[in-house]
Each structure stands twice: as C-alpha cells, then as structure tokens.
Design a protein around this motif. Structure first.
Motif, short mmCIF file in Angstrom:
data_model
loop_
_atom_site.label_atom_id
_atom_site.label_comp_id
_atom_site.label_asym_id
_atom_site.label_seq_id
_atom_site.Cartn_x
_atom_site.Cartn_y
_atom_site.Cartn_z
N ARG A 541 23.62 16.22 2.29
CA ARG A 541 23.32 15.40 0.46
C ARG A 541 22.52 14.27 0.29
NH1 ARG A 541 28.47 17.52 -0.50
NH2 ARG A 541 29.11 15.17 -0.15
N GLY A 544 19.19 15.24 1.21
CA GLY A 544 18.39 15.80 -0.07
C GLY A 544 17.94 16.80 0.63
N ASP A 546 20.54 19.26 0.58
CA ASP A 546 21.22 20.13 -0.75
C ASP A 546 19.78 20.31 -1.97
OD1 ASP A 546 20.65 17.67 -1.91
OD2 ASP A 546 22.18 17.98 -3.20
N ARG A 547 18.95 19.74 -2.20
CA ARG A 547 18.00 19.86 -3.18
C ARG A 547 16.45 21.18 -2.96
NH1 ARG A 547 15.58 14.65 -4.82
NH2 ARG A 547 16.79 13.84 -2.97
N ALA A 550 19.12 24.73 -2.50
CA ALA A 550 20.20 25.00 -3.46
C ALA A 550 20.22 26.35 -3.75
CB ALA A 550 19.84 24.46 -4.77
#
Length: 698
Positions: A541, A544, A546-547, A550
């Motif tokens: 996370r 970044g 996770d973006r 996703a």
C-alpha cells in the motif's frame, strides 16, 4: 586438498551406513541361502539317490529297511550301534537298470556289463563277475522308499532357503534403495547449498543449464551408482567369494582350477574403465551443454523468434546432439565388444576344463570325484557367472556414475563464500569510499574513487555505459573486494564485516526486477518469517501497488509464474519496491528502476521512490537524468573516475560533462519539437516524382 572421488562417495555413504550395512548383511544372507541349494542337491544325489549302491545287510527290523523276497535289507550306515547285521548284498546299476547281487562286491568302480545272469566289473583289466537278478520297478522302489523321508526333508530345507533368499532379496533391495535415496538427497542438498555460497562472478562464466545439469542429471547418475551398481557389484563380489568358498568345500582341486577367473575379471574392469572414462567424460559434458542451450533458448525464445534465428539455434543444438550420439555409440560398441563375449568365453573355458579333467572319470564310474560333487560344482560355477554378468552390465553405469560424481565434486570444490551465523544491528548507512581502485581481471575499471554518502542522503551515479557505476555497487555489496583503497560503513571497513551481515541491511531494486514463482505476497516477503502478512500488505500500500494490482482476481495472493511474465513492467517494479520497503534496508540501491516504465506509471513509481528513500542512504544508477534532479549528490563517472560531483544545480552551473549529458537528453527533445512546429507552418514545396525517388535512394 582434493580427495579421491571414491573416498568422498564413501564418506557420503557413511551417512546412511546403518541401512547400507543392513542391506549388505541381507545380501550376504541371501547369497548364502542361494548357495545352499547345490549342497542340498549334492546331499540328495550322493547320500540318497546314488547311495543305493552302498552295501546293504539283511536285518530283522523293518525300520529304514527295504523288503525284497520276504527279507528286510538295510543300508550299512543306517544300523544303530550294537544292532545285528546279516549277510551283505549289493545293488549295482548297469546301463539304465539295477541288479541285485546277493553277496559282497570287492570293487564296484569300473566298467560294468550284464550277460547271462552275471554282472561283470572290469576294473583296470581285472574282471570280476557276480550272479545278479534284475530288479523290477516296484522292487527298486522298495529300496528307494527308506530314502524318501531324507529326500523330503532336504526338499523342505531347500524351500526354506528359497524363502530366506526371496525375503533377503526384498530387504536388500528396499534398504539399498532407501539408503541410496538418503545419500543422493544429502549430496544434492549439499551441492545446492554450495551453489548458494558461490561468489556471484562464478555464474558469469558457467551457463545456468550446466549448473542445473550438475545438480539434477549428475546427482541422479550418482544415485544409480548406489542402487544398481553397488547392488550388482556387492552381490557379485559376495557371490564370487561364496562360490569360491563352496567350490573349495566341495573339492579343493576343483576350486584351484577355477581360480583363474577372478584375476581376469579384475584386469578386464581396469582396462575397460580406462577407455570408458574418456568417453563418459565427453558424454556428460555434451549433456551439460545441451541443457545449457535448451535453458538459454527458452529464456530467449522471444528474441530468437523476432530475429528469426530458429534454424541457427536448431543447427547449434543438432551439432551438440550429434556429438553426444557419436560418443554414446562408441560406448555401446565398447560395451557390446567387451561384455557378454568375455563372460561367455570364461564360462565355456571353465566348464571345458572341469569336464575334461574331472567329469569323464565321474561319468564313467571313475573315482576322481563323485557325480553329486560334480553336479554341485557345475551348479555352483554356473551361479558365479550370473553375478559376473550383472557386474559386467553395470560397468557402463559405474563409469558414468564416477564421472558424474567427479563433476559434482569439482563444482563443490569451487571456493565459496564463508557463511557466518548470527547478525549485526541495523547500521545507519554512512558510506565512505576512500581511494578505491578495482579490476575484474587486469585492467582497472575503477581508479581512486573517493566519496561519502551520509545516512539518509541520496547519491546518484551517472555516466556512459562502462564508466564504472555498477562496479561501485558490486563493491558495496561485496560481490567483489577492491584491490586498493577501502570502503567503510559507519566507520567500519566492509571487509571486516561478514558478507551475510552486511547484505542483511541492504536492498536493491533492479531495472528488470526478478520475481519468483509463488504469489505477489510471497515475492514481497521472500518467505522470510520475520516479515508478517500485515507488513507485506502495508509495504504494498505504501508504494501504491494496491492501486495497480487492484484488478487482479486474488489481489495480493495472485499467483506469479516464473519471472512474473504475466505482470506488466510497472506491476513487477512496484512489487520489487514493496519488497525493498518490507525488508527495511539501511542502504538502498536503485538500478535504473524507472527506465522501463511508461509515462503514466512513472508518476506512481516516483511517488513510491520518495516513500522508499525516507530514512535510508540511497544510491541511484540512472541514465534518465530527469529522475535524479532531487538527489543530494550526483557523481559523474567517466572511464572509472569521478570527473564531476555536486547537486543538479551545481553541475548545471559548472557547464561540464553533466551539463552536456543533460542538454543532450532534454535539449534534443525540445529541438525536435521546434523542428516539427516549423515544418507544420512552412509552405508546401512540390517535389517531382523523379526527385522523390532519388531522395529516397540517397
């Protein structure tokens, strides 16, 4: 000092010595049980079947006696002490018939004949005749009937030894294979562990396929040594020892005649191995090269197809394959010429000698050896050639295994890095290079490098290819040590710190990050028990990831295939960043970490970089100079020397090499943009077709 291959294999075998000893003990029991058969057969022939020609005496007791013409007759050796004996009679065989002689016979050995109710025995020209009556089948069986309990007992004994032999064979095979698997498991583990300790530069000179071949193919060949070769040679040697013992127990003269076989086999094995080792060394080498080219082709399959090099690679593979086949055929020729031919010749020669010297006398009624001894001898001698054939058939495997073991031990003899248990507290990361000079071989690639990177600073290394940027990082990781000068971290020389301790607090993000088969989460933690699942998710996370990840069906548990080929370059890079963050290194190296990233993802990567650099000393190797403008210190390298140093603004103001490099990257782009705008606003000019063609040709 390097040890003999056989001695080192023995040392590995000693790790499973209990099962090996048990297997060899069962092998000995099985051989003894198997060799008991001819002795039982000899007893059956000499003491029961042919013993009917021994003297019989009339008796009043029916126990162990034969009934003939209303009188009982018992073999002379069956009388108990003190038991009264009557008149002596004999049963002699002439041709296929047996005759009853109602009186003692002076000499039963000699040529026999029957005519006009008389059995004549010609013993060396001395002829003796005796009145005789031909026995019917029932009458003959009456004399054999007392032998049946003894024969039945021997048959039962033979069956018992057969069962023992079968059980011993099963136990021997199971324990031998079990111990062989233990030995090879340990050997393979040791080889793999040693590979982990080999210095990084070792793999620059040895293709991965060849290393894989040592760990898999060569150790598997060693396994065959312990299972097939050891089994056959151990059983063969024990069998031969047992056979010679049996031969001498049967008759010392027969044993002496057969002694010539053993030295012939020993000499033959020595000569065979001298030739076979040469062939097998080439065969194993070619197999390694084949593995190497297959591995390289699979790794570079996309490049091979893009540049249409399939045929060339196939030709290279076929050349190796042909050479491999050539030497395999040479081994086949060697084996076919020297295996069964020699064994068959030895067998025929030994049987011929025995039958010539001993056999004819026994068959004609002579007294050299009994027929039972001769039968047992031929049976025992025949049993010796079966293990010899087994040993001969395993000679090729023996030599292959020894060559393979030699290759494995050669790899294990390569000097590796020492492993030091324990660790050290996380250092601050103050790095000082002082007058460092370094050469991979003869020519120095770094000359008098001196700089300091304080804890928390970001130091960028820039320069053309071959200027020495990666060499500085290799020295920092202690993949190599400098020939001159010193490198220290927090005031302590790196050469005084064990390599494992030093690297524990270092992290690296490569231009093309390497992902292992597993999941996204396992690639972040690398299965380190100290890194919890919570820490893995936090690291992902923070950078970044996770973006960008996703959309994956299983999120952070999404499977990752070899090298992460199903993920984009940006996804792989963010996972690599999260890995570095999770391990919390004091010193971080970013090796062209953004060079392969698209513009859209680059902003995300730059944010991740800022998170990653906090609180740690960071070294950035960069060709894209726009990514290092915020670095605290920029070192410009040229031909192994630091020619400029300072911040971005200081170096731009200096107007030197860095300035020109920066202008070349950023200014050329602006110049192209201006040229394009000028072309759009300029009036169109008509060019004749011929001139267009000429222009294209020019």
């Amino acid at each position: 000092m390097k040890q003999n291959t056989g001695r080192r294999l023995l040392q590995y075998a000693l790790h499973a010595k209990t099962t090996f000893i048990a297997a060899l003990l069962l092998l000995s029991i099985g051989v003894a049980a198997e060799l008991a058969g001819p002795f039982i057969a000899r007893s059956m022939i000499d003491n029961h079947m042919l013993a009917i020609e021994q003297p019989y005496y009339q008796t009043s007791s029916p126990d162990d006696a034969a009934l003939y013409n209303n009188a009982y007759y018992k073999r002379g050796d069956r009388f108990k002490p003190g038991e009264e004996k009557g008149g002596e009679v004999r049963l002699l065989q002439v041709g296929r018939s047996f005759y009853f002689i109602g009186q003692p016979v002076e000499a039963a050995d000699g040529e026999r004949s029957f005519e006009a109710g008389q059995v004549t025995i010609d013993s060396g020209g001395n002829k003796l005749s005796y009145p005789a009556v031909k026995l019917t089948t029932d009458e003959l069986f009456a004399f054999y009937k007392p032998e049946l309990p003894g024969i039945t007992k021997l048959v039962g004994l033979y069956g018992m030894f057969l069962v023992i032999s079968i059980l011993a064979e099963f136990g021997k095979t199971y324990w031998l294979q079990s111990s062989a698997n233990q030995v090879v498991r340990r050997l393979r583990t040791d080889v793999y562990a040693h590979i982990q300790r080999l210095p990084v530069y070792f793999f620059d000179n040895l293709p991965a396929g060849k290393v894989v071949s040592r760990v898999t193919n060569d150790t598997e060949a060693v396994k065959e040594l312990f299972i097939a070769v050891l089994s056959n040679f151990a059983s063969g040697i024990i069998n031969i020892i047992g056979v010679y013992t049996a031969l001498f127990l049967l008759d010392a003269r027969l044993g002496l005649v057969s002694l010539f076989i053993a030295p012939v086999i020993v000499v033959w094995v020595i000569l065979y191995r001298k030739v076979a080792t040469k062939y097998n060394t080439i065969i194993r080498s070619r197999l390694s090269e084949i593995n190497a080219i297959i591995n390289e082709s699979i790794q570079g399959m996309s490049i091979i197809r893009i540049f249409r090099r399939q045929k060339q690679r196939l030709d290279e593979f076929e050349t190796l394959n042909e050479d491999y086949l050539k030497y395999q055929n040479k081994m086949l020729n060697l084996n076919s010429l020297t295996s069964h031919n020699l064994v068959g010749s030895l067998r025929s020669l030994s049987f011929a000698l025995v039958l010539w010297y001993f056999g004819f006398g026994s068959l004609s009624g002579g007294t050299i050896v009994s027929l039972g001894v001769l039968y047992a001898f031929v049976d025992v001698l025949g049993r010796m050639f079966q293990p010899i054939i087994g040993m001969v058939n395993q000679l090729a495997n023996l030599d292959t295994s020894m060559v393979s073991a030699g290759r494995v031990f050669k790899l294990m003899d390569e000097p590796g890095e020492s492993v030091t248990d324990g660790g050290m507290p996380r250092y601050k990361g103050n790095v000082v290079f002082k007058d460092v000079s370094f050469a991979y071989k003869k020519d120095f690639v770094l000359r008098d490098i001196s700089f300091e990177a304080r804890s928390g600073e970001t130091v960028a290394l820039v320069g053309h290819t071959g200027s020495g940027k990666s060499s500085i990082i290799n020295l920092l990781f202690r993949f190599y040590d400098p020939q001159r000068g010193s490198i220290s971290i927090d005031g302590q020389k790196t050469t005084d710190i064990p390599k494992q301790w030093l690297r524990k607090h270092m992290g690296i993000v490569l231009q093309d990050p390497f992902l292992f088969t597993g999941t996204i989460a396992s690639n972040v933690s690398l299965e380190d028990e100290s890194i919890t699942r919570e820490k893995v998710e936090w690291a992902l996370r923070e950078v970044g990831a996770d973006r960008l990840l996703a959309h994956l069906p299983q999120g952070f548990d999404e499977p990752v295939v070899e090298k992460g080929s199903t993920l984009s370059a940006g996804q792989r890079q963010l996972i690599s960043f999260a890995r570095a963050l999770a391990f919390d290194p004091a010193i971080l190296i970013l090796d062209e970490a953004t060079s392969n990233i698209d513009t859209e993802t680059e902003s995300l990567i730059q944010q991740a970089l800022e998170v990653l650099k906090k609180g740690r000393t960071t070294f950035i190797i960069a060709h894209r100079l726009s990514t290092i403008r915020s670095a605290d210190k920029i070192l410009v390298l040229h031909r192994g020397e630091i020619v400029e140093r300072g911040s971005h603004d200081e170096l731009m103001a200096l107007g030197g090499r860095y300035y020109r490099m920066y202008q070349l990257q950023t200014g050329s782009a602006v110049q192209k943009e201006d040229t394009a705008q000028t072309a759009e606003t300029a009036p169109a000019v008509h060019i004749p077709a011929g001139m267009q063609s000429a222009g294209r040709q020019g």
